[in-house]
Design an enzyme around this catalytic site. Structure first.
Site, PDB file in Angstrom:
ATOM      1  N   ASP A 296       0.853  -1.184   0.000  1.00  0.00           N
ATOM      2  CA  ASP A 296       0.000   0.000   0.000  1.00  0.00           C
ATOM      3  C   ASP A 296       0.893   1.239   0.000  1.00  0.00           C
ATOM      4  O   ASP A 296       1.118   1.883   1.018  1.00  0.00           O
ATOM      5  CB  ASP A 296      -0.952   0.006   1.192  1.00  0.00           C
ATOM      6  CG  ASP A 296      -2.093   0.987   0.987  1.00  0.00           C
ATOM      7  OD1 ASP A 296      -2.121   1.647  -0.075  1.00  0.00           O
ATOM      8  OD2 ASP A 296      -2.947   1.094   1.877  1.00  0.00           O
TER       9      ASP A 296
ATOM     10  N   HIS B 143       4.522   4.907  13.323  1.00  0.00           N
ATOM     11  CA  HIS B 143       3.364   5.319  12.524  1.00  0.00           C
ATOM     12  C   HIS B 143       2.036   5.015  13.195  1.00  0.00           C
ATOM     13  O   HIS B 143       0.981   5.303  12.647  1.00  0.00           O
ATOM     14  CB  HIS B 143       3.415   4.689  11.140  1.00  0.00           C
ATOM     15  CG  HIS B 143       2.891   3.284  11.069  1.00  0.00           C
ATOM     16  ND1 HIS B 143       3.284   2.292  11.935  1.00  0.00           N
ATOM     17  CD2 HIS B 143       1.986   2.713  10.237  1.00  0.00           C
ATOM     18  CE1 HIS B 143       2.652   1.173  11.628  1.00  0.00           C
ATOM     19  NE2 HIS B 143       1.853   1.391  10.607  1.00  0.00           N
TER      20      HIS B 143
END
Lengths: 482, 135
Positions: free
Chosen positions: A103, A405
């Site tokens: 992704d 993240h």
């Protein structure tokens, strides 16, 4: 089956350097050591899967500089671990799709509003419902209008600017995206027809899996000055949007894994997913260009989703104002300048499940934020806190300007499916006053808070080490999942 | 013959078994379908032919499964059944049946077929393959 194969893992020697820093010493074929930023609690979770083995595999790649790094939220990926960061020299280094992920430019943005929590709570059910209707989600839920190939190629070249030209945003939006929402050196001719046809119907769509959209409240401010610079205020509402490059990006990754394997073979790799090409090779450059196209698609994707949200907000709060705080990439490889042995050098930084975290002064940081550092966005799991942080000089010294993240998974999807009921999750969220709109309750179970690491622990390590500093905490009010 | 799902922290891992190499490819496709549909029954309305190649069984399996992700995104097609598989060396042709995705409410987004922990091998009982899906 035992949980995530700890018994099958190769035992890694790991050395504690300081409270939050661990090292895998350079041995065997490793070119550099491995370095992990984690607390005792997080390292014990990281040890349970193959993350450490993957950190050591990355350390074997040609041209790697300083260390193969893993962030506090690291967990097993393919090729690189999620939360993996590595930089490679431009002359002797490589670029690998396994260091970016499928992704490409999976990322997050925050839209700040002047709507108060009290006002939002009165209408949030209705607003969430409208957003769910306006932002296509789930899978195969296409954009309201299918693009022509020519238009799609413009998106791949122009990123966010395409959306702004089409009045899906204002000029300031582009200024407040990583790389101004558009990677240069993105040639649509390097993207396969197959990838393009997967992307045609998917611009402006959220997708499923871990992607989400949340209405949140700024519930605690840790740094008043920086919060003010970012334009976020306690008691006000923000919208967080998390999505990526959809099928187009996935296909780009798959295409280049295949092309690189055909060209270079997979015989000498520690892991087949670490297939790579020299950065300076034709194929390496072609991948970089195709990946940049996918990055631009993802920027534009989130921009369109934000536009739909703005339309809904305008309907319910006609006089309210809002601004994009920032848009960050979590999966990307980029050519950046970093200090290597005291000298500023161009290197190819791979961040896979990691956020750029540049401190004050860097030219890449938008002018409005340059005096404080870039905004760093770390979403929590569904229904838990998320955080807005600020980038630091320290992270430039330690980790090529990178930090974690988000929360990072701890429980497998199949285990979650067995042990957690979507309906229970909905009820728990409801008990906490959080509304939920979702395409499927099974999807909700797979992304339940219990399957993720504790975001607060990840933030604590990031903040204490100085990889990014806390600015505000965001509390969910309503969640939309694909 | 069959397939089963195994534990994997972030992604979906399955193991497929078959009496022949063709059967193990078919079972792998069915495991992928199960992941994408979560048990939703898909009608066999449309028929499609799929042809892929590889440099070995693993890459051929990857390319074969990837074809269903492509058909899903680009042609709105969801697999129901693999009716025929023919393999000659590292070339494969298959006939598959399925339906248009608009007729269903599907949410599971398989991003990619990975090489992670992937194998295709002959065993005493036939053939076996293992695949990790990035979801």
């Amino acid at each position: 089956m035992g949980s995530t194969s700890s018994a099958r893992c190769i035992k890694m020697e790991i050395k504690k350097i300081s409270e939050y820093e661990w090292e895998i010493p350079k041995t065997g074929k490793m070119n550099v050591p491995g370095r992990i930023y984690a607390s005792e609690k997080l390292i014990s979770l990281i040890k349970q899967d193959k993350s450490l083995e993957q950190v050591s595999n990355v350390a074997q790649l040609p041209g790697i500089i300083n260390a193969s790094i893993a962030m506090p939220d690291a967990h097993q990926g393919y090729g690189f671990s999620i939360g993996g960061v590595a930089a490679f020299g431009m002359e002797d280094g490589i670029i690998t799709p396994g260091g970016v992920g499928f992704d490409i430019n999976c990322g997050v943005r925050i839209l700040a509003t002047d709507i108060t929590v009290e006002d939002m709570i009165k209408k949030k059910k209705e607003i969430l419902h409208d957003i769910f209707r306006e932002v296509p989600s789930g899978v195969g839920r296409g954009h309201k209008e299918k693009l022509s190939i020519e238009e799609l190629e413009n998106v791949l070249k122009k990123g966010v600017n395409w959306a702004i030209e089409k009045r899906f945003g204002v000029k300031e939006d582009a200024d407040r995206c990583e790389e101004n929402g558009c990677m240069q050196n993105a040639n649509p001719a390097d993207v396969s027809q197959k990838a393009k046809s997967r992307g045609l119907g998917q611009l402006g769509t959220m997708g499923a899996g871990n992607h989400f959209l949340e209405i949140q409240e700024v519930d605690e401010v840790f740094d008043d000055e920086v919060a003010k610079t970012f334009g976020v205020e306690k008691g006000k509402v923000v919208i967080m949007i998390h999505s990526g490059s959809r099928g187009l990006g996935h296909q780009v990754a798959s295409d280049f894994i295949r092309e690189m394997e055909n060209k270079y073979g997979n015989e000498n790799l520690p892991d087949r997913e670490l297939i790579n090409a020299p950065i300076n090779s034709e194929l390496g450059k072609k991948y970089l260009s195709a990946m940049n196209c996918a990055v631009n698609f993802a920027f534009c994707n989130r921009q369109l989703m934000m536009h739909y949200v703005r339309e809904v907000l305008k309907k319910h709060f006609p006089s309210s104002k809002n601004h994009l705080v920032y848009d960050v990439c979590h999966n990307i490889a980029k050519i950046e300048e970093h200090s290597v042995n005291g000298e500023m050098k161009k290197v190819c930084v791979h961040r896979k499940g990691a956020t750029r975290s540049f401190g004050p002064g860097r030219i890449e940081v938008p002018e409005v934020y340059r005096s404080v550092g870039q905004p760093v966005i770390m979403p929590g799991s569904m229904g838990t806190f998320s955080y807005l942080l600020v980038g630091t000089k320290k992270s430039e010294e330690l980790a090529f300007g990178s930090t974690a993240h988000g929360a990072g998974r701890v429980m497998s999807r199949s285990q979650a499916m067995r042990e957690i009921k979507g309906e229970d999750v909905r009820k728990e969220l409801c008990d906490c006053g959080i509304d939920l709109e979702a395409g499927s309750l099974k999807g909700v179970a797979e992304e339940a808070p219990a399957v993720y690491k504790d975001i607060d622990e990840v933030i604590k390590v990031s903040d204490s080490v100085g990889l990014a500093k806390k600015v505000v905490r965001l509390k969910p009010l309503a969640v939309m999942k694909g | 013959m069959t397939y089963e799902f195994l534990e994997h922290t972030a992604d979906i891992k399955f193991r497929a078994k078959g009496k022949s190499i063709e059967e193990v490819f078919k079972e792998s496709a069915m495991a992928l379908k199960e992941t994408m549909t979560k048990g939703t029954e898909i009608k066999k309305i449309e028929e499609k032919d799929v042809g892929v190649e590889g440099k070995d069984y693993e890459s051929m399996l990857r390319n074969f499964l990837e074809e269903f992700l492509f058909l899903f995104d680009a042609e709105d097609f969801i697999l129901s059944d693999v009716t025929e598989v023919m393999i000659d060396g590292f070339r494969l042709v298959a006939t598959v049946k399925g339906d248009i995705i608009d007729n269903y409410k599907l949410t599971n987004d398989v991003k990619a077929i990975t090489y992670n922990e992937m194998y295709v091998k002959e065993t005493e009982k036939g053939w076996e393959a293992q695949v990790v899906l990035d979801v």
